[in-house]
Design a protein around this motif. Structure first.
Motif, PDB file in Angstrom:
ATOM      1  N   PHE A  99       0.828  -1.199   0.000  1.00 46.26           N
ATOM      2  CA  PHE A  99       0.000   0.000   0.000  1.00 46.26           C
ATOM      3  C   PHE A  99       0.867   1.256   0.000  1.00 46.26           C
ATOM      4  O   PHE A  99       0.551   2.252  -0.667  1.00 46.26           O
ATOM      5  CB  PHE A  99      -0.920   0.005   1.219  1.00 46.26           C
ATOM      6  CG  PHE A  99      -1.755   1.253   1.342  1.00 46.26           C
ATOM      7  CD1 PHE A  99      -2.879   1.424   0.560  1.00 46.26           C
ATOM      8  CD2 PHE A  99      -1.393   2.257   2.229  1.00 46.26           C
ATOM      9  CE1 PHE A  99      -3.649   2.582   0.660  1.00 46.26           C
ATOM     10  CE2 PHE A  99      -2.151   3.415   2.337  1.00 46.26           C
ATOM     11  CZ  PHE A  99      -3.278   3.581   1.549  1.00 46.26           C
ATOM     12  N   PHE A 100       1.975   1.227   0.733  1.00 46.96           N
ATOM     13  CA  PHE A 100       2.855   2.389   0.814  1.00 46.96           C
ATOM     14  C   PHE A 100       3.441   2.719  -0.559  1.00 46.96           C
ATOM     15  O   PHE A 100       3.546   3.894  -0.929  1.00 46.96           O
ATOM     16  CB  PHE A 100       3.966   2.110   1.823  1.00 46.96           C
ATOM     17  CG  PHE A 100       4.725   3.328   2.251  1.00 46.96           C
ATOM     18  CD1 PHE A 100       4.112   4.322   2.992  1.00 46.96           C
ATOM     19  CD2 PHE A 100       6.064   3.489   1.926  1.00 46.96           C
ATOM     20  CE1 PHE A 100       4.814   5.455   3.393  1.00 46.96           C
ATOM     21  CE2 PHE A 100       6.766   4.610   2.323  1.00 46.96           C
ATOM     22  CZ  PHE A 100       6.135   5.596   3.055  1.00 46.96           C
ATOM     23  N   ILE A 101       3.827   1.691  -1.320  1.00 50.38           N
ATOM     24  CA  ILE A 101       4.327   1.934  -2.670  1.00 50.38           C
ATOM     25  C   ILE A 101       3.215   2.520  -3.543  1.00 50.38           C
ATOM     26  O   ILE A 101       3.439   3.475  -4.301  1.00 50.38           O
ATOM     27  CB  ILE A 101       4.870   0.638  -3.308  1.00 50.38           C
ATOM     28  CG1 ILE A 101       6.135   0.182  -2.586  1.00 50.38           C
ATOM     29  CG2 ILE A 101       5.169   0.850  -4.794  1.00 50.38           C
ATOM     30  CD1 ILE A 101       6.724  -1.100  -3.133  1.00 50.38           C
ATOM     31  N   CYS A 102       2.008   1.960  -3.443  1.00 46.51           N
ATOM     32  CA  CYS A 102       0.889   2.463  -4.243  1.00 46.51           C
ATOM     33  C   CYS A 102       0.564   3.910  -3.881  1.00 46.51           C
ATOM     34  O   CYS A 102       0.269   4.729  -4.772  1.00 46.51           O
ATOM     35  CB  CYS A 102      -0.335   1.569  -4.058  1.00 46.51           C
ATOM     36  SG  CYS A 102      -0.147  -0.085  -4.776  1.00 46.51           S
ATOM     37  N   PHE A 130      -7.562   6.338  -4.271  1.00 49.13           N
ATOM     38  CA  PHE A 130      -6.805   5.861  -5.434  1.00 49.13           C
ATOM     39  C   PHE A 130      -5.781   4.798  -5.016  1.00 49.13           C
ATOM     40  O   PHE A 130      -5.648   3.756  -5.665  1.00 49.13           O
ATOM     41  CB  PHE A 130      -6.081   7.022  -6.109  1.00 49.13           C
ATOM     42  CG  PHE A 130      -6.964   7.951  -6.903  1.00 49.13           C
ATOM     43  CD1 PHE A 130      -8.337   7.759  -6.963  1.00 49.13           C
ATOM     44  CD2 PHE A 130      -6.427   9.026  -7.594  1.00 49.13           C
ATOM     45  CE1 PHE A 130      -9.158   8.616  -7.691  1.00 49.13           C
ATOM     46  CE2 PHE A 130      -7.228   9.885  -8.333  1.00 49.13           C
ATOM     47  CZ  PHE A 130      -8.591   9.680  -8.375  1.00 49.13           C
ATOM     48  N   ALA A 131      -5.040   5.066  -3.931  1.00 51.67           N
ATOM     49  CA  ALA A 131      -4.012   4.125  -3.475  1.00 51.67           C
ATOM     50  C   ALA A 131      -4.628   2.792  -3.066  1.00 51.67           C
ATOM     51  O   ALA A 131      -4.065   1.725  -3.335  1.00 51.67           O
ATOM     52  CB  ALA A 131      -3.225   4.731  -2.318  1.00 51.67           C
ATOM     53  N   ASP A 136      -5.335  -2.952  -4.127  1.00 55.10           N
ATOM     54  CA  ASP A 136      -6.208  -4.125  -4.176  1.00 55.10           C
ATOM     55  C   ASP A 136      -6.224  -4.805  -5.540  1.00 55.10           C
ATOM     56  O   ASP A 136      -6.377  -6.026  -5.625  1.00 55.10           O
ATOM     57  CB  ASP A 136      -7.646  -3.722  -3.802  1.00 55.10           C
ATOM     58  CG  ASP A 136      -7.819  -3.455  -2.314  1.00 55.10           C
ATOM     59  OD1 ASP A 136      -7.012  -3.986  -1.521  1.00 55.10           O
ATOM     60  OD2 ASP A 136      -8.752  -2.715  -1.942  1.00 55.10           O
ATOM     61  N   TYR A 137      -6.053  -4.028  -6.623  1.00 51.66           N
ATOM     62  CA  TYR A 137      -6.316  -4.582  -7.954  1.00 51.66           C
ATOM     63  C   TYR A 137      -5.161  -4.496  -8.940  1.00 51.66           C
ATOM     64  O   TYR A 137      -5.130  -5.255  -9.909  1.00 51.66           O
ATOM     65  CB  TYR A 137      -7.532  -3.879  -8.576  1.00 51.66           C
ATOM     66  CG  TYR A 137      -8.801  -4.042  -7.779  1.00 51.66           C
ATOM     67  CD1 TYR A 137      -9.471  -5.268  -7.737  1.00 51.66           C
ATOM     68  CD2 TYR A 137      -9.328  -2.987  -7.040  1.00 51.66           C
ATOM     69  CE1 TYR A 137     -10.634  -5.429  -7.003  1.00 51.66           C
ATOM     70  CE2 TYR A 137     -10.492  -3.137  -6.300  1.00 51.66           C
ATOM     71  CZ  TYR A 137     -11.133  -4.351  -6.285  1.00 51.66           C
ATOM     72  OH  TYR A 137     -12.285  -4.510  -5.547  1.00 51.66           O
ATOM     73  N   THR A 354      -5.063  -0.691   3.251  1.00 50.49           N
ATOM     74  CA  THR A 354      -6.370  -0.527   2.615  1.00 50.49           C
ATOM     75  C   THR A 354      -7.500  -0.794   3.613  1.00 50.49           C
ATOM     76  O   THR A 354      -7.313  -1.464   4.628  1.00 50.49           O
ATOM     77  CB  THR A 354      -6.535  -1.492   1.427  1.00 50.49           C
ATOM     78  OG1 THR A 354      -6.581  -2.837   1.920  1.00 50.49           O
ATOM     79  CG2 THR A 354      -5.386  -1.364   0.442  1.00 50.49           C
ATOM     80  N   ALA A 355      -8.680  -0.273   3.272  1.00 51.34           N
ATOM     81  CA  ALA A 355      -9.860  -0.492   4.128  1.00 51.34           C
ATOM     82  C   ALA A 355     -10.184  -1.986   4.243  1.00 51.34           C
ATOM     83  O   ALA A 355     -10.614  -2.457   5.291  1.00 51.34           O
ATOM     84  CB  ALA A 355     -11.052   0.274   3.583  1.00 51.34           C
ATOM     85  N   LYS A 356      -9.970  -2.735   3.157  1.00 51.36           N
ATOM     86  CA  LYS A 356     -10.201  -4.187   3.197  1.00 51.36           C
ATOM     87  C   LYS A 356      -9.319  -4.848   4.243  1.00 51.36           C
ATOM     88  O   LYS A 356      -9.759  -5.727   4.984  1.00 51.36           O
ATOM     89  CB  LYS A 356      -9.953  -4.796   1.823  1.00 51.36           C
ATOM     90  CG  LYS A 356     -11.027  -4.515   0.796  1.00 51.36           C
ATOM     91  CD  LYS A 356     -10.762  -5.271  -0.493  1.00 51.36           C
ATOM     92  CE  LYS A 356     -11.860  -5.040  -1.518  1.00 51.36           C
ATOM     93  NZ  LYS A 356     -11.605  -5.761  -2.781  1.00 51.36           N
ATOM     94  N   ARG A 357      -8.051  -4.427   4.286  1.00 52.34           N
ATOM     95  CA  ARG A 357      -7.138  -5.005   5.267  1.00 52.34           C
ATOM     96  C   ARG A 357      -7.545  -4.622   6.694  1.00 52.34           C
ATOM     97  O   ARG A 357      -7.505  -5.444   7.601  1.00 52.34           O
ATOM     98  CB  ARG A 357      -5.711  -4.506   4.987  1.00 52.34           C
ATOM     99  CG  ARG A 357      -5.145  -4.952   3.647  1.00 52.34           C
ATOM    100  CD  ARG A 357      -4.670  -6.385   3.735  1.00 52.34           C
ATOM    101  NE  ARG A 357      -3.758  -6.693   2.668  1.00 52.34           N
ATOM    102  CZ  ARG A 357      -4.090  -7.359   1.561  1.00 52.34           C
ATOM    103  NH1 ARG A 357      -5.351  -7.756   1.397  1.00 52.34           N
ATOM    104  NH2 ARG A 357      -3.202  -7.621   0.634  1.00 52.34           N
TER     105      ARG A 357
END
Length: 361
Positions: A99-102, A130-131, A136-137, A354-357
């Motif tokens: 996530f940090f890279i994104c 956006f991140a 996620d995808y 991410t929110a999913k995590r």
């Protein structure tokens, strides 16, 4: 709130800068980074407590290290209970490296800084959305493209990243609102990149600014630097800006101490540059400077206690997100004790993922 002036910091899960992600983007099987900060009012009393806990939990190693407690989650639970009973603050930054890279790609490649609007909550929210979508995808190959661009400071690789990113985005139906926004900003930024990249090496090029080591070698995308500055801003919030008497003791950092010091100084200059981000749980408007020392962990109970909690948090989050088997109840209960976030006092765990995590945790 107790008047704590001494804070101890240690990290877990560091693999250097994130261009060392590995071919499988597994970050040497350490996809999570954590930085723990503990406020301690009586170092000697903490030392006695750690020795007592070592006897209770049958820990044999002379220096307390979190890796020796992998199968002893109740040690961390007892330590947290001790800190809570004494009303001592615990602050932890937990970073998902992918996530940090994104997030870095969004801030540098897709939606680069243009001025004061970048500091507005709406802009930061858009960047986060956006991140999260990219994390996620987005295919690993596009992240690898960007890592190669950083590693080689290659404008050609940046151009390829734009091309591959847009080709991938075009495979999504237009109904995806996040995709439409990412695509629009990516196309605009690609146009700017093509217009500027040939003019000067000082022009914006879609890459983050590297941090130079003592030997002059560049480090790219360091989660330990941003985690430290965020902890520092949380302390500034907790103490109402009155941090001139605070002393921060960070575990010895032979590679990154100079970079962390430079990051601290840069954070302190944000207010004078009118570049303070507007966030509820931190205060980047520094009017005073705390002292920062890097010290060895052996014979220092504060650093060792921070190491225990940083290591536990890293392993718990990593296992909870990646292991198919459910977490044990002692581990889950310990993490819930640690995680409790108090925005007013800036304590608890700040989850950069991410929110999913977050929902899975």
């Amino acid at each position: 709130m107790r008047p704590i002036e001494h804070y101890y910091l240690d990290e877990s899960g560091s693999t250097g800068d994130l261009i060392n992600a590995g071919d499988a983007l597994d970050f040497a099987k350490q996809p999570i980074f954590t930085l723990a900060c503990l406020g301690i009012d009586d170092l000697e009393a903490l030392g006695y407590e750690l020795e007592r806990l070592k006897k209770v939990h049958k820990v044999q190693s002379p220096e307390l290290k979190s890796k020796s407690l992998r199968n002893k989650p109740c040690f961390a639970a007892d330590l947290i209970s001790y800190l809570n009973k004494r009303d001592l603050p615990i602050m932890i930054e937990i970073v998902e490296k992918r996530f940090f890279i994104c997030a870095t790609m969004v801030s540098c490649l897709i939606l680069p800084a243009v001025g004061p609007v970048d500091l507005e909550p709406c802009t930061m929210f858009i960047r986060k959305v956006f991140a999260e979508f990219l994390c996620d995808y987005m295919p690993d190959g596009i992240i690898q493209n960007y890592i190669e661009a950083c590693d080689g400071r290659s404008l050609a690789a940046v151009g390829q990243t734009y091309d591959h990113l847009l080709s991938w985005l075009n495979t999504f139906p237009q109904a995806y609102q996040a995709v439409a926004g990412i695509k629009r900003f990516t196309e605009d930024s690609q146009s700017d990149f093509l217009a500027l990249s040939g003019e000067s090496t000082n022009d914006w090029n879609g890459l983050p600014i590297p941090d130079d080591s003592k030997a002059g070698n560049p480090f790219w995308i360091l989660p330990n630097l941003s985690s430290f500055t965020n902890i520092y801003a949380r302390l500034n919030l907790r103490h109402g800006g009155q941090i001139g008497k605070l002393k921060l003791f960070h575990d010895e950092q032979t590679q990154f101490d100079q970079i962390i010091r430079s990051g601290k100084l840069a954070a302190e200059k944000l207010a004078s540059a009118n570049s303070v981000p507007k966030l509820a749980h931190v205060n980047y408007s520094f009017s005073q400077s705390a002292r920062l020392d890097f010290i060895r962990s052996d014979n220092n109970p504060g650093i060792q206690a921070a190491d225990v909690l940083a290591g536990f948090a890293m392993r718990y989050v990593q296992d909870a997100l990646l292991c198919p088997s459910p977490m044990t109840e002692p581990c889950r209960a310990t993490f819930q004790m640690l995680r409790r976030f108090n925005a007013a006092e800036a304590t608890g765990c700040n989850l950069l993922m991410t929110a999913k995590r977050v929902n899975k945790l």
